[in-house]
Design a protein around this motif. Structure first.
Motif, PDB file in Angstrom:
ATOM      1  N   SER A 118       0.858  -1.186   0.000  1.00 24.80           N
ATOM      2  CA  SER A 118       0.000   0.000   0.000  1.00 24.80           C
ATOM      3  C   SER A 118       0.887   1.227   0.000  1.00 24.80           C
ATOM      4  CB  SER A 118      -0.938   0.010   1.209  1.00 24.80           C
ATOM      5  OG  SER A 118      -0.228   0.292   2.397  1.00 24.80           O
ATOM      6  N   ILE A 119       0.376   2.321  -0.557  1.00 23.05           N
ATOM      7  CA  ILE A 119       1.130   3.567  -0.602  1.00 23.05           C
ATOM      8  C   ILE A 119       0.248   4.722  -0.146  1.00 23.05           C
ATOM      9  CG2 ILE A 119       2.698   2.827  -2.449  1.00 23.05           C
ATOM     10  CD1 ILE A 119       0.982   4.452  -4.403  1.00 23.05           C
ATOM     11  N   SER A 120       0.866   5.696   0.479  1.00 24.38           N
ATOM     12  CA  SER A 120       0.177   6.937   0.837  1.00 24.38           C
ATOM     13  C   SER A 120       0.179   7.849  -0.383  1.00 24.38           C
ATOM     14  CB  SER A 120       0.895   7.605   2.007  1.00 24.38           C
ATOM     15  OG  SER A 120       0.285   8.842   2.317  1.00 24.38           O
ATOM     16  N   VAL A 121      -0.946   8.520  -0.639  1.00 24.29           N
ATOM     17  CA  VAL A 121      -1.034   9.414  -1.789  1.00 24.29           C
ATOM     18  C   VAL A 121      -1.266  10.840  -1.309  1.00 24.29           C
ATOM     19  CG1 VAL A 121      -1.835   7.628  -3.367  1.00 24.29           C
ATOM     20  CG2 VAL A 121      -3.512   8.939  -2.063  1.00 24.29           C
ATOM     21  N   SER A 122      -0.849  11.790  -2.135  1.00 26.00           N
ATOM     22  CA  SER A 122      -0.980  13.207  -1.777  1.00 26.00           C
ATOM     23  C   SER A 122      -2.348  13.768  -2.121  1.00 26.00           C
ATOM     24  CB  SER A 122       0.106  14.020  -2.489  1.00 26.00           C
ATOM     25  OG  SER A 122      -0.039  13.902  -3.899  1.00 26.00           O
ATOM     26  N   ILE A 123      -3.250  12.897  -2.538  1.00 23.40           N
ATOM     27  CA  ILE A 123      -4.593  13.303  -2.965  1.00 23.40           C
ATOM     28  C   ILE A 123      -5.565  13.197  -1.789  1.00 23.40           C
ATOM     29  CG2 ILE A 123      -6.511  12.748  -4.502  1.00 23.40           C
ATOM     30  CD1 ILE A 123      -4.344  11.592  -6.438  1.00 23.40           C
ATOM     31  N   PRO A 124      -6.181  14.280  -1.355  1.00 19.12           N
ATOM     32  CA  PRO A 124      -7.122  14.211  -0.233  1.00 19.12           C
ATOM     33  C   PRO A 124      -8.418  13.503  -0.630  1.00 19.12           C
ATOM     34  CG  PRO A 124      -7.145  16.404  -1.183  1.00 19.12           C
ATOM     35  CD  PRO A 124      -6.041  15.653  -1.873  1.00 19.12           C
ATOM     36  N   GLU A 125      -8.867  12.587   0.216  1.00 17.06           N
ATOM     37  CA  GLU A 125     -10.131  11.875   0.017  1.00 17.06           C
ATOM     38  C   GLU A 125     -10.264  11.292  -1.402  1.00 17.06           C
ATOM     39  OE1 GLU A 125     -13.493  13.795   2.511  1.00 17.06           O
ATOM     40  OE2 GLU A 125     -12.336  15.484   1.704  1.00 17.06           O
ATOM     41  N   PRO A 126      -9.377  10.381  -1.787  1.00 15.53           N
ATOM     42  CA  PRO A 126      -9.452   9.772  -3.125  1.00 15.53           C
ATOM     43  C   PRO A 126     -10.650   8.833  -3.229  1.00 15.53           C
ATOM     44  CG  PRO A 126      -7.758   8.688  -1.824  1.00 15.53           C
ATOM     45  CD  PRO A 126      -8.259   9.822  -0.995  1.00 15.53           C
ATOM     46  N   SER A 127     -11.712   9.296  -3.856  1.00 10.41           N
ATOM     47  CA  SER A 127     -12.978   8.564  -3.823  1.00 10.41           C
ATOM     48  C   SER A 127     -13.163   7.558  -4.956  1.00 10.41           C
ATOM     49  CB  SER A 127     -14.158   9.541  -3.804  1.00 10.41           C
ATOM     50  OG  SER A 127     -14.035  10.503  -4.822  1.00 10.41           O
TER      51      SER A 127
END
Length: 242
Positions: free
Chosen positions: A31-40
């Motif tokens: 898994s990776i953390s993304v810089s996109i808030p609330e990726p729906s």
């Protein structure tokens, strides 16, 4: 004797049906953390080997294969919950205003917007969008209470609708892949493989992730799940691979 054979056959068929519906647990490979808030939601563009991700904040992102942001498009006063691309255009769905926005694939410039009316609360609108080539129809699915699947023609006119509330508590994403329709349930934390002609559930997989909101298949056919609150993307091997 004939009655006995018929009874045994019926029991076998029932057993097979129950086993087919039994949820299998999937384990993420990473898994990776993304810089996109609330990726729906997330979808894959095989022509460019990039992903499109939409956010509750009303932003459409194009990313590389590691989910690093390449381009963005801000749509004011929107709550994006679903995204789909045909390789030429990108479609993003605003749940609150029941609107599908159509963008140019190259520069993410807005081409048009289409309002598709639906009753209910602002946060109970369309949550999933994809194209079903088996029927040559777009499909739009509402989140819950009820979970309604709408079929639309190429001009986004509704041609039919079906209540599929019996298959899951909610539906947060839909993706057509490898001749099947794949649905994601946030509340049930479950992936469903569905017949694209009948919308009957063929198999289920349990996902060990919190708040799974979007699903995509990459160039190798492996599975990506975007998680809204966690702001992460989880990677899984293709669930059909042995």
């Amino acid at each position: 004797m004939i009655l006995k054979k018929t009874l045994l056959l019926s029991i076998t068929l029932i057993s097979f049906s129950v086993n087919a519906q039994k949820a299998i647990k999937l384990k993420p490979t990473k898994s990776i953390s993304v810089s996109i808030p609330e990726p729906s939601d997330i979808c894959y563009n095989p022509k460019t080997n990039t992903y499109y991700i939409v956010s509750d904040t009303g932003i459409l992102y194009e990313t590389d294969e590691n989910c690093k942001v390449l381009k963005t498009r801000v749509q004011k006063d929107t709550d994006f919950e679903a995204v789909y691309t045909d390789g030429v255009y990108v479609y993003a769905v605003d749940e609150s205003n029941r609107t599908v926005y159509k963008y140019d694939n190259q520069n993410l410039e807005l081409i048009s917007s289409i309002v598709i009316a639906y009753n209910g609360g602002r946060n109970k609108g369309y949550e999933s969008l994809d194209f079903n080539p088996e029927k040559n129809k777009f499909i739009l699915i509402t989140e819950s209470n009820p979970v309604m699947l709408f079929e639309l023609d190429l001009d986004f006119k509704v041609t039919s609708q079906k209540d599929i509330s019996d298959i899951a508590s909610d539906i947060s994403s839909a993706r057509y892949y490898n001749h099947f329709l794949w649905l994601l349930s946030d509340e049930d934390m479950m992936l469903l493989k569905v017949d694209p002609s009948t919308y009957k559930v063929l198999q289920r997989w349990k996902l060990p992730v919190i708040n799974p909101e979007g699903l995509a298949f990459d160039k190798n056919g492996d599975l990506l799940i975007s998680c809204d609150d966690m702001q992460r993307v989880y990677y899984f091997n293709n669930p059909e691979k042995k």
